[in-house]
Design an enzyme around this catalytic site. Structure first.
Site, mmCIF file in Angstrom:
data_model
loop_
_atom_site.group_PDB
_atom_site.id
_atom_site.type_symbol
_atom_site.label_atom_id
_atom_site.label_comp_id
_atom_site.label_asym_id
_atom_site.label_seq_id
_atom_site.Cartn_x
_atom_site.Cartn_y
_atom_site.Cartn_z
ATOM 1 C CB ALA A 219 1.709 -0.052 6.427
ATOM 2 N N PRO B 161 0.783 -1.228 0.000
ATOM 3 C CG PRO B 161 -0.137 -1.119 2.120
ATOM 4 C CD PRO B 161 0.525 -2.063 1.177
ATOM 5 C CG ASN B 162 -0.211 4.401 1.249
ATOM 6 O OD1 ASN B 162 -1.150 4.993 0.725
ATOM 7 N ND2 ASN B 162 -0.294 3.865 2.454
ATOM 8 C CG HIS C 194 11.203 -2.790 4.275
ATOM 9 N ND1 HIS C 194 9.844 -2.636 4.147
ATOM 10 C CD2 HIS C 194 11.407 -3.975 4.883
ATOM 11 C CE1 HIS C 194 9.241 -3.686 4.690
ATOM 12 N NE2 HIS C 194 10.167 -4.517 5.136
ATOM 13 N NE ARG D 59 10.804 5.522 8.239
ATOM 14 C CZ ARG D 59 9.850 5.488 7.289
ATOM 15 N NH1 ARG D 59 9.932 4.586 6.302
ATOM 16 N NH2 ARG D 59 8.856 6.330 7.326
ATOM 17 C CG ASN E 42 8.403 -2.385 0.273
ATOM 18 O OD1 ASN E 42 7.812 -2.488 1.357
ATOM 19 N ND2 ASN E 42 9.056 -1.293 -0.082
ATOM 20 N NE ARG F 87 7.621 4.103 9.701
ATOM 21 C CZ ARG F 87 6.519 4.290 8.978
ATOM 22 N NH1 ARG F 87 6.073 3.347 8.197
ATOM 23 N NH2 ARG F 87 5.860 5.438 9.030
ATOM 24 C CD GLU G 103 10.742 -7.965 5.508
ATOM 25 O OE1 GLU G 103 11.045 -9.073 6.027
ATOM 26 O OE2 GLU G 103 10.356 -6.989 6.157
ATOM 27 C CG ASP H 197 -0.946 -17.668 8.126
ATOM 28 O OD1 ASP H 197 0.045 -18.035 8.794
ATOM 29 O OD2 ASP H 197 -2.057 -17.407 8.645
ATOM 30 C CE1 TYR I 258 9.282 5.081 2.534
ATOM 31 C CE2 TYR I 258 7.886 7.044 2.501
ATOM 32 C CZ TYR I 258 8.292 5.883 3.115
ATOM 33 O OH TYR I 258 7.724 5.493 4.302
#
Ligand code: CA2
Length: 150
Positions: A79, A11-12, A102, A109, A76, A113, A100, A89, A24
């Site tokens: 949130a 999201p976002n 980021h 941060r 990624n 997080r 993963e 799961d 970012y």
């Protein structure tokens, strides 16, 4: 096993490059997609690149990666990283290497997080390298799924 890796964005992150560049960066999601495709191509891999603001859709795509026999996943989850047992799961069930990523160093941060459900089941975690983290993740996945000789 197919030569496709799924690159999943949460999201976002569709806003990348348009807001909060101090955190970012200036690269857009289209720039990240280009980087991923070029990196994957150099390693003989193809990319399925997706972004969603909806948790269930991300779960569907992780399941799809297994159903289509994908080589691995770079994710990624934004949130949802810190909240989603459903994504945890789905990754447990996918039985493919998951990296993963980021953009920022989440450990430097806010404390909320720092905890990632995905880190518990990921093959590897990359954070803090900006969008170059995606290239690093794809190179790492390529080394696992199609090791080069010599
Ligand atoms: O550093 C990362 O990549 C994050 O996954 C980004 C997430 C944040 O919730 C994670 O803790 C760390 C936030 C994504 C929001 O993306 C935006 C991008 C541009 C403008 C506004 C939001």
């Amino acid at each position: 096993m197919s030569k496709t890796i799924y690159v999943l964005y949460g999201p976002n992150l569709n806003l990348l490059g348009t807001r909060e560049p101090d955190k970012y960066g200036h690269a857009t999601l289209a720039d990240v997609e280009k980087l991923c495709r070029e990196t994957a191509d150099r390693h003989g891999l193809a990319v399925e690149f997706r972004q969603s603001n909806h948790e269930g859709e991300i779960v569907d795509w992780i399941q799809e990666a297994r159903a289509t026999d994908a080589a691995g996943i770079v994710i990624n989850a934004a949130a949802y990283t810190m909240t989603s047992i459903a994504i945890l799961d789905a990754i447990l069930a996918v039985q493919r290497p998951v990296v993963e990523v980021h953009i920022t160093n989440i450990h430097a941060r806010e404390s909320f997080r720092h905890h990632s459900y995905i880190s518990k089941v990921a093959k590897a975690v990359i954070c803090g390298f900006g969008i170059q983290g995606y290239a690093l993740a794809i190179i790492g996945l390529a080394a696992i799924v199609a090791p080069r000789k010599g």
